[in-house]
Design a protein around this motif. Structure first.
Motif, PDB file in Angstrom:
ATOM      1  N   GLU A   1      80.374  54.063  29.980  1.00 35.70           N
ATOM      2  CA  GLU A   1      81.225  55.018  31.106  1.00 35.70           C
ATOM      3  C   GLU A   1      81.524  54.299  32.441  1.00 35.70           C
ATOM      4  O   GLU A   1      83.563  55.897  32.587  1.00 35.70           O
ATOM      5  CB  GLU A   1      79.684  55.502  32.059  1.00 35.70           C
ATOM      6  N   SER A   2      82.178  53.411  32.578  1.00 36.76           N
ATOM      7  CA  SER A   2      83.035  53.130  33.960  1.00 36.76           C
ATOM      8  C   SER A   2      84.334  53.781  33.380  1.00 36.76           C
ATOM      9  O   SER A   2      84.989  53.882  33.984  1.00 36.76           O
ATOM     10  CB  SER A   2      82.385  51.836  35.184  1.00 36.76           C
TER      11      SER A   2
ATOM     12  N   THR B   1      85.184  56.858  33.476  1.00 36.77           N
ATOM     13  CA  THR B   1      85.447  57.631  35.121  1.00 36.77           C
ATOM     14  C   THR B   1      86.856  56.406  34.897  1.00 36.77           C
ATOM     15  O   THR B   1      87.864  57.169  35.535  1.00 36.77           O
ATOM     16  CB  THR B   1      84.306  56.545  35.892  1.00 36.77           C
ATOM     17  N   GLN B   2      86.785  55.763  34.644  1.00 35.41           N
ATOM     18  CA  GLN B   2      88.388  54.788  35.453  1.00 35.41           C
ATOM     19  C   GLN B   2      89.245  56.100  34.566  1.00 35.41           C
ATOM     20  O   GLN B   2      90.467  56.014  35.547  1.00 35.41           O
ATOM     21  CB  GLN B   2      88.655  53.731  34.723  1.00 35.41           C
TER      22      GLN B   2
ATOM     23  N   PRO C   1      85.161  49.719  43.056  1.00 35.41           N
ATOM     24  CA  PRO C   1      84.707  49.679  41.549  1.00 35.41           C
ATOM     25  C   PRO C   1      83.472  51.259  42.601  1.00 35.41           C
ATOM     26  O   PRO C   1      83.691  52.560  42.002  1.00 35.41           O
ATOM     27  CB  PRO C   1      83.736  49.158  41.110  1.00 35.41           C
TER      28      PRO C   1
ATOM     29  N   HIS D   1      84.906  55.091  41.412  1.00 32.90           N
ATOM     30  CA  HIS D   1      83.502  55.670  41.023  1.00 32.90           C
ATOM     31  C   HIS D   1      83.094  57.230  42.614  1.00 32.90           C
ATOM     32  O   HIS D   1      83.665  58.209  41.682  1.00 32.90           O
ATOM     33  CB  HIS D   1      81.826  55.216  40.737  1.00 32.90           C
TER      34      HIS D   1
END
Lengths: 266, 155, 259
Positions: free
Chosen positions: B2-3, B6-7, C41, C45
């Protein structure tokens, strides 16, 4: 045997509403201490006072020898690493999976590698019987499971003290039994000190080493469960046996009923 | 993961922002106003400046070389005095240069037209703080019409 | 009369206390030792949540507003034979005013209200308390990354809005209404200034970003932890933030272009 938590002559008020007037209690190290009382007497407030989230207007609160209300921010945060609190709602972070929730305090406060964190989290989840639920999101858990997941998070950092806020409220009999057993076994196996705040008398008295009953803004009775059950003070009897009539009034205090009916107060 | 997604999205977002900024900066706006870089100041007096304003451009043959920076009344007779900031790039105007208040199009904005003068050994160059003496005022439409009617009547 | 004075006094004290608390919250969140490894991070986000998720509404509204400006501007300007000035009209209105202001309003509605609701719910479900008991400062853990992300993403959104809007104006003006393409861009370029128009617009959007994010976080952080409390805090975020944007816009415009 030393006392882990000592409260001495606490006075506290929410705005103008007085909650405690001269409350004192002690929690010995390594024991399960129950704090009971009718709803709405500020039992959660008591735990927040111990955790340093609220400050009393007078009186002393000592945790592990430190005077909590006088601590500066940094030592207070250090002290909080030794204690944890299980909130009534569980208070899991809704944007993380169960696994990440339990891993959260470890990631915040330790420099452990991710593989070590994984092992610890799996161990803690196994202890509460939720190893299989690690990938679920908090919204997918039932109330009892959420509370157990929160418990796993609370013990992640191996604290000295756990405070349980109404751990039995709104649970079905089975999960209530599971949680009762968990509190006892965690306390014994990890050598924790536990404070259980509740109004579920039977459950908590079965595991508590010592119990306090709070009413009328202070401690009205204390002792080991067996002594308390034999106590025949009116208020203790009323509370432990759940009688509607007694010193604790069913009505929230107000003017005289008859007078009010006749338009005494405009 | 998921991250990772996002990135990537955040990357796209930031790149879009930078693209938007460069689009606006390069395509829609410009800094060629001659007031952003090094400048020097010139003065000129007029009888009438019409609707000239601060920040009106000063042009040589249609090319912007500077801007009006201040307008005031000066002297005993309250003559309009215009202060201009001219880009330091164009510093070779002779003292015989003339300045007139012109209008871009029939209804357009007014601007200053700078007509460079001749250069020989006898005349110097305009420097910071100098005044241009040869000026032509704005045409005022009402006066123009009045003159026209007057001259018609004389015939 | 005395009762009225007392009420006025009490209101003033309440408001001042609120502003003081908001200031304390902000300083608590943004001052202090940064921990780049942990907070970056989180910041990324939040950029996703606040910035990327607002992109669609910003781009669509930017395009439509630009197109409407093109259409309206053309019909007005063509009467004076000045349709060449359509480019600068569209660009200046977007860069100076509509870009920062409309983005600010949309951001308050889209991201600000979500921020308030999220933080309010975190308070209601004791997640903030629970963070504190875990020796994690909720101001730094929860509020700070959201604040910075809002502060950073709104100016970017405003730029994207203006760029898309100018393009929309170009589509309508040049593609549909037949304004000469070369003139559209060159007249725009000669009358839009980097410093006066572009930079001032960016400054406006930075100010609005600061205000909207701050209001949203404050309202969420101090929301009454009940469903009614959170819903009224969310409404109040949108209303307060929108009014503050419009008020500040007037003040900033007066400072930048008025004198």
């Amino acid at each position: 045997m030393s006392n882990f938590v000592e409260l001495n002559n606490i006075h506290f008020a929410h705005g103008t509403r007085s909650i405690y007037e001269g409350l004192s209690l002690t929690v010995p190290k390594g024991k399960v201490v129950a704090v009971m009382g009718p709803s709405g007497i500020g039992k959660t407030t008591l735990l927040k006072l111990i955790g340093g989230q609220l400050k009393p207007s007078s009186g002393s609160i000592k945790v592990a020898g430190a005077e909590v209300p006088k601590l500066a921010r940094k030592p207070l945060y250090e002290l909080r690493k030794q204690m944890s609190m299980l909130f009534q709602s569980g208070a899991l972070f809704t944007d993380m999976s169960v696994f990440d929730n339990v891993a959260f305090p470890l990631r915040e406060h330790t420099q452990l590698t991710e593989s070590l964190i994984r092992s610890i989290v799996i161990m803690k989840l196994e202890a509460v019987g939720l190893r299989g639920a690690r990938d679920l999101m908090p919204a997918e858990l039932s109330g009892g499971m959420a509370r157990r997941a929160a418990l796993a998070r609370a013990i992640a950092l191996d604290p000295e003290l756990i405070m349980y806020d109404e751990p039995f409220a709104g649970q079905d009999p089975i999960s209530m039994g599971v949680i009762v057993k968990l509190i006892k076994s965690l306390n014994d196996s990890l050598g924790l000190t536990s404070i259980v705040v509740t109004h579920d008398v039977d459950e908590v008295l079965s595991i508590a080493d010592y119990a306090y009953i709070i009413a009328e803004k202070r401690v009205v009775a204390e002792g080991e469960p067996k002594q308390l059950l034999k106590d025949d003070t009116a208020i203790v009897k009323q509370f432990l046996h759940g009688e509607a009539d007694g010193p604790v009034a069913f009505h929230y205090s107000d003017d005289d009923f008859a007078e009010d009916l006749l338009g005494g107060r405009q | 993961m998921e991250s990772r997604k996002t990135q990537i999205w955040v990357g796209i977002f930031v790149v879009l922002g930078v693209l938007a900024l460069s689009f606006i900066a390069l395509r829609a706006a410009s800094g060629n106003t001659a007031t952003s870089g090094e400048t020097y100041t010139l003065y000129a007096k007029f009888d009438n400046i019409g609707s000239l304003k601060e920040r009106s451009p000063v042009k040589v043959g249609g090319v912007v070389v500077g801007r009006v920076s201040n307008i005031s009344l000066s002297g005993e007779y309250y003559e309009p005095k215009v202060e201009m900031k001219i880009s330091a790039e164009y510093d070779q105007f002779s003292e015989t240069s003339s300045l007139s208040v012109l209008t871009s199009g029939l209804l357009g904005e007014q601007y200053l037209g700078l007509q460079p003068g001749f250069i020989d050994d006898t005349v110097g160059m305009l420097e910071d703080g100098d005044s241009i003496s040869d000026t032509k005022s704005a045409l005022v439409l009402e006066q123009l019409i009045g003159q026209f009617l007057f001259s018609q009547g004389n015939d | 009369m005395i009762e009225w004075l007392r009420k006025v006094g009490a209101d003033v004290i309440d408001n001042l206390a609120g502003i003081g608390y908001a200031l304390a919250m902000l300083t608590g969140a943004i001052i202090g030792r940064p921990t780049p490894k942990k907070s970056f991070p989180l910041f990324v986000h939040q950029l996703y949540v606040l910035g990327v998720l607002s992109l669609l509404i910003i781009i669509v509204s930017g395009l439509f507003i630009g197109m409407v400006l093109g259409l309206q501007g053309y019909t007005i300007l063509v009467d004076y034979g000045a349709e060449q000035s359509l480019g600068p009209m569209v660009a200046l209105s977007l860069l100076r005013e509509l870009g920062p202001v409309v983005t600010g309003l949309l951001f308050a509605g889209r991201a600000g209200s979500a921020l308030t609701a999220e933080i309010g719910l975190m308070r209601a479900t004791e997640q903030l308390s629970s963070l504190e008991m875990m020796a994690v400062d909720p101001l730094r853990r929860v509020v700070a990354p959201r604040f910075w992300a809002g502060f950073f993403s709104m100016p970017l959104l405003a730029l994207i809005f203006s760029a898309v809007g100018i393009y929309g104006g170009y589509l309508v003006g040049s593609g549909w209404l037949g304004v000469d393409e070369g003139a559209f861009w060159s007249v725009m370029q000669s009358s839009v200034d980097w410093y006066d128009d572009l930079l001032n617009g960016i400054i406006k959007s930075i100010v609005f970003a600061f205000v909207v994010t701050w209001i949203a976080l404050y309202k969420g952080y101090t929301a009454t932890p009940t469903s009614a409390g959170i819903s009224s805090a969310t409404t109040s975020t949108v209303v307060t933030a929108s009014l503050t944007i419009l008020g500040l816009d007037f003040i900033l415009t007066a400072l930048m272009f008025g004198g």
